[in-house]
Design a protein around this motif. Sequence first.
Motif, PDB file in Angstrom:
ATOM      1  N   THR A 192       1.973   6.289  -7.191  1.00 58.30           N
ATOM      2  CA  THR A 192       0.737   7.186  -7.429  1.00 58.30           C
ATOM      3  C   THR A 192       1.146   8.499  -7.173  1.00 58.30           C
ATOM      4  N   LEU A 245      -3.326  -1.235  -7.166  1.00 51.18           N
ATOM      5  CA  LEU A 245      -3.055  -2.139  -5.849  1.00 51.18           C
ATOM      6  C   LEU A 245      -3.119  -3.407  -6.204  1.00 51.18           C
ATOM      7  N   TRP A 303       2.457   1.543  -3.454  1.00 55.83           N
ATOM      8  CA  TRP A 303       1.650   1.981  -4.329  1.00 55.83           C
ATOM      9  C   TRP A 303       1.194   3.597  -4.157  1.00 55.83           C
ATOM     10  N   ALA A 304       1.246   4.007  -3.087  1.00 52.99           N
ATOM     11  CA  ALA A 304       0.737   5.413  -2.567  1.00 52.99           C
ATOM     12  C   ALA A 304       2.043   6.375  -3.230  1.00 52.99           C
ATOM     13  N   PRO A 338      -9.344   6.518  -8.500  1.00 54.95           N
ATOM     14  CA  PRO A 338      -9.990   5.508  -8.255  1.00 54.95           C
ATOM     15  C   PRO A 338      -9.269   4.415  -9.284  1.00 54.95           C
ATOM     16  N   TYR A 344      -6.088   4.565 -10.686  1.00 55.30           N
ATOM     17  CA  TYR A 344      -5.056   4.032 -10.232  1.00 55.30           C
ATOM     18  C   TYR A 344      -4.977   2.936  -8.823  1.00 55.30           C
ATOM     19  N   ALA A 345      -6.116   3.069  -8.075  1.00 56.93           N
ATOM     20  CA  ALA A 345      -6.061   2.202  -7.066  1.00 56.93           C
ATOM     21  C   ALA A 345      -6.794   0.688  -7.632  1.00 56.93           C
ATOM     22  N   VAL A 378       0.910  -1.202   0.073  1.00 56.17           N
ATOM     23  CA  VAL A 378       0.205   0.063   0.091  1.00 56.17           C
ATOM     24  C   VAL A 378       1.022   1.238  -0.115  1.00 56.17           C
TER      25      VAL A 378
END
Length: 176
Positions: free
Chosen positions: A31, A60, A27-28, A53, A55-56, A24
């Motif tokens: 992103t 993720l 990814w953050a 959203p 990208y998530a 997470v």
Amino acid sequence: METAPQQAPYSRRDFARAVNLSAVFGWAGVTFVALSDYLEHAQHFGDVLWMLPWYALVGLPIALLTCWLLLAPILWLLMRKGMSYYRAAYCGAGVGSTFAILGIAFSRYWDWRSSSDQARNYRIGGDGVDVALRPDELGIMVLISAGFILICVLSALLVRVILGPGHTDQTFEIQQ
């Protein structure tokens, strides 16, 4: 006198949390870099916000799969000892550097394979095929790698903050 078996500093639950948190946070970080780059060219902040959203939704699962396949075996070895902030940062930098080097090696190999394929018109400069790095490409690669390593170090430190140092019970002797 016998020594009792030493308890591992982190439980299996801590291990699973570490892998998921690493995914997470990684990814953050990626992103944030991608959206901040896009924000420079966007007209409004809403243009960037609606992409989050997506990208998530895409990023993720890729981050989780990557962390469980590639990072989990490394974390399993690293979490057998207690983790200090220094060790977390050092291991984050080591893992980030390793993955950056592997990524560079793979991309260079892919470029070399593409350049040797006669069916493709793969020409970088001049009349011949050139797969050597130009100075501007090298600079960009160094910046991207340094950013990736920084994301890994920050992720490792955040995981260490959340999980703590681990249970560092000293081995004690049992008298018979």
